[in-house]
Design an enzyme around this catalytic site. Structure first.
Site, PDB file in Angstrom:
ATOM      1  CE  LYS A  82      -3.969   2.031   2.486  1.00 12.38           C
ATOM      2  NZ  LYS A  82      -4.831   1.973   3.698  1.00 12.38           N
ATOM      3  CB  SER A 163      -8.308   3.761   2.678  1.00 12.07           C
ATOM      4  OG  SER A 163      -7.409   3.119   3.571  1.00 12.07           O
ATOM      5  CB  SER A 187      -8.716   1.051   5.523  1.00 12.21           C
ATOM      6  OG  SER A 187      -9.399   2.276   5.515  1.00 12.21           O
TER       7      SER A 187
END
Lengths: 497, 95
Positions: A82, A163, A187
């Site tokens: 990420k 997210s 998330s």
């Protein structure tokens, strides 16, 4: 050597065994994924950057080590990271324009741990800006397409959740064997549920936050995405561990999470909290939940109806505490030391123009809420009250874990929705995190496991929560659910399809 | 308690975010919706409850108050939008 498509379908455990048995090389495995990324990423937008040269270098080094009999747990395994984790010499944007020029001179502890264990990094994945969102629609670098499609409406472009939407889409589409994510309000678990993956948010303090771009420090939890519970356990084992550079990192031993996946749940007490329902929640989620309860009962667990009475206040509490911490954390983006700078007439004008230009609408909105609830005259009414409600939410968990060993709930109140849906007002989007936020506020470990499909053919996850630092029970229950559910559906868009 | 445009402007100043009138109006509406929804916390009985600052299930560790890192200005300044020598550069702040 198996065909390229087969290599991208392997689990991490299978890849590890195949590499050690020399059935294929780490270079083969990495190349298969790089080719898949080349073919599918222009459409999915899951990766923001791909590190071809560096990935191949890491893969070649893994092959040399494998030939010498090296048995590090992730040796030669290609992963996605990420874009919230700082990676030395590799641009790290947090999905924001304000960090577009940022190249960290240091490595986050979690990614350093993965590299220590031999992992190959394929690239950095797309995400909601500063991890603020549940759809990946707030990324400055554009939305991510969920590789799953509605049966009746295959042309609709669905969101992967957020997210950590890029990480979830990449693992689901076989563009990585696993990925890192972060979970502040859901998330990791919500996108895992939307993309048919296993997503784990460990206990607060289990994974170091050092080098992870901060959103809300008391809520930010790094954790893994994978396609099986066992793979997620392998990844979490590497990511975990005490780190003196994070004052909230827990100095506790890291158990063998992979072994925990084999543990029987016979005799365990599983709580079913009645509050994990919402208005308009599709009946099929309720049905799947009941089915999950049945599977655990059949595996020998005792089912107990429990109550977590403050659950419904979790979201409102979160939307005071998270923006408050974010407004403080994001004060560092002032155009002076790193990141974007907009020219101004004086220093103050430079700050204000830099932040107006560099932050997107959702981030500006949350900074504004956070600044307001911390401002003189409103601190007690909002922030202090929220901290007290947070204490009550933790107390709910503490009390219920005196009676049960784990909790089973749905992960999200819906399946993946289409881009553009739920965008009418911020609160509709916030409601996605209804069932995931409480575990973040309380810091207890929680995992989402894909357990079924809805009538549109979209994946639905169930959530397992356990006591602080008892991820082993969480993994044992999650693996039991996985075996019983036998989830084998595949997304429409994936490597080789 | 509803936020008026003047309050929104004041918060934007505190947050150091430049905002035009149109955005102030839009944000006032959105923030009022969010704060209105948050009002539900008022129905929770919080008497005799201590605030919880974090989710860490352990006491924070103490450490020696000593310098353990540093001494690499090139790395620290690597991402600076503007610099002069080993310093970050900003517009003139003192006349």
């Amino acid at each position: 050597m198996p065909a390229v498509t087969e290599l991208t379908d392997l689990t991490i455990a299978q890849g590890r065994d195949g590499l050690r048995a020399r059935e294929f090389t780490a270079v083969d495995l990495t190349l298969a994924h790089l080719h898949a990324i080349e073919a599918l990423n222009p459409r999915l937008n899951a990766y923001l950057s791909v590190g071809h040269a560096q990935s191949m270098e890491q893969a070649r080094a893994a092959d040399v080590a494998l030939a010498e009999g090296d048995t590090r747990p992730l040796l030669g395994i290609p992963l996605a990271i990420k874009d919230l984790f700082c990676t030395t010499g590799v641009r790290t944007t947090a999905g924001s324009k304000i960090l577009m020029p940022f190249v960290p001179p240091y490595e986050s502890t979690v990614t350093a741990n993965l590299l220590r264990d031999g992992a190959v990094f394929l690239g950095k994945t797309n995400m909601d800006e500063f991890a603020m969102g549940s759809s990946n629609m707030s990324s400055y670098y554009g939305p991510v397409e969920n590789p799953w499609k509605r049966r009746q409406d295959p042309s609709a472009v669905l969101v992967p959740g957020g997210s950590s939407g890029g990480s979830a889409a990449a693992v689901a589409a076989r563009l990585a064997m696993g990925a890192t994510g972060t979970d502040t309000g859901g998330s990791i678990r919500q996108p895992a549920s939307f993309c048919g993956l296993v997503g784990v948010k460990p206990t607060y303090g289990r994974c170091s936050r050092w080098g992870v771009v901060a959103f809300a420090s008391s809520l930010d939890h790094p954790g893994p995405f994978a396609r099986t519970v066992r793979d997620s356990a392998i990844l979490l084992g590497s990511m975990s561990g005490h780190d003196p550079k994070d004052s909230t990192s827990a100095d506790v031993p890291v158990p063998d999470f992979e072994a925990a996946c084999q543990q029987s749940i016979k005799g365990l007490r599983i709580g079913v909290p009645k509050e994990y329902r919402s208005d308009g929640m599709p009946g099929e989620i309720e049905t799947l939940w009941r089915q999950g309860v049945g599977w655990l009962r059949e595996a020998g667990a005792e089912i107990v109806d429990v109550s977590l009475p403050h659950t419904k206040y979790g979201l409102a509490t979160y939307y005071i505490i998270a923006p408050a911490e974010a407004s403080s954390n994001l004060a560092r983006y002032d155009g002076v030391r790193f990141g974007l700078r907009a020219d101004g007439e004086d220093l103050r004008d430079l700050y204000e123009r830099t932040r107006a230009e560099g932050f997107g609408a959702e981030v500006r909105r949350r900074i504004m809420i956070g600044t307001y609830v911390l401002s003189a005259g409103y601190y007690d009414a909002y922030y202090l009250r929220a901290q007290k409600v947070r204490a009550l939410i933790l107390r709910d968990f503490t009390q219920v874990f005196e009676k049960v060993d784990a909790l089973l709930t749905p992960t999200a109140p819906s399946a993946a929705f289409a881009q553009g849906e739920k965008m009418d007002d911020p609160i509709t989007m916030y409601l996605n995190d209804l069932f995931t936020v409480p575990a973040d506020l309380a810091g207890v470990p929680a995992a989402s496991v894909p357990c079924g499909l809805d009538t549109d053919g979209l994946p639905l996850g169930l959530q397992v929560m356990a006591r602080p630092f008892d991820e082993e029970t969480m993994f044992a229950v999650a693996a039991t659910l996985e075996r019983a559910a036998g989830f084998s559906a595949l997304p429409t868009l994936r490597a080789g399809s | 308690m509803a936020l008026d445009p003047a309050t929104v402007r004041r918060i934007a100043t505190l947050a150091r975010i430049r905002m035009d009138d149109a955005e102030v109006t839009t944000l006032a509406g959105e923030l009022n919706t969010i704060l209105g929804w948050i009002e539900q916390l008022n129905e929770v009985d919080i008497s005799n409850v201590d605030p919880l600052t974090g989710a860490a299930h352990m006491a924070l560790k103490m450490r020696e108050d000593v310098v353990t890192d540093g001494g690499y200005p090139a790395a620290v300044l690597y991402n600076a939008p503007d610099r002069i020598g080993d310093f970050f550069a900003v517009p003139k702040v003192v006349e």
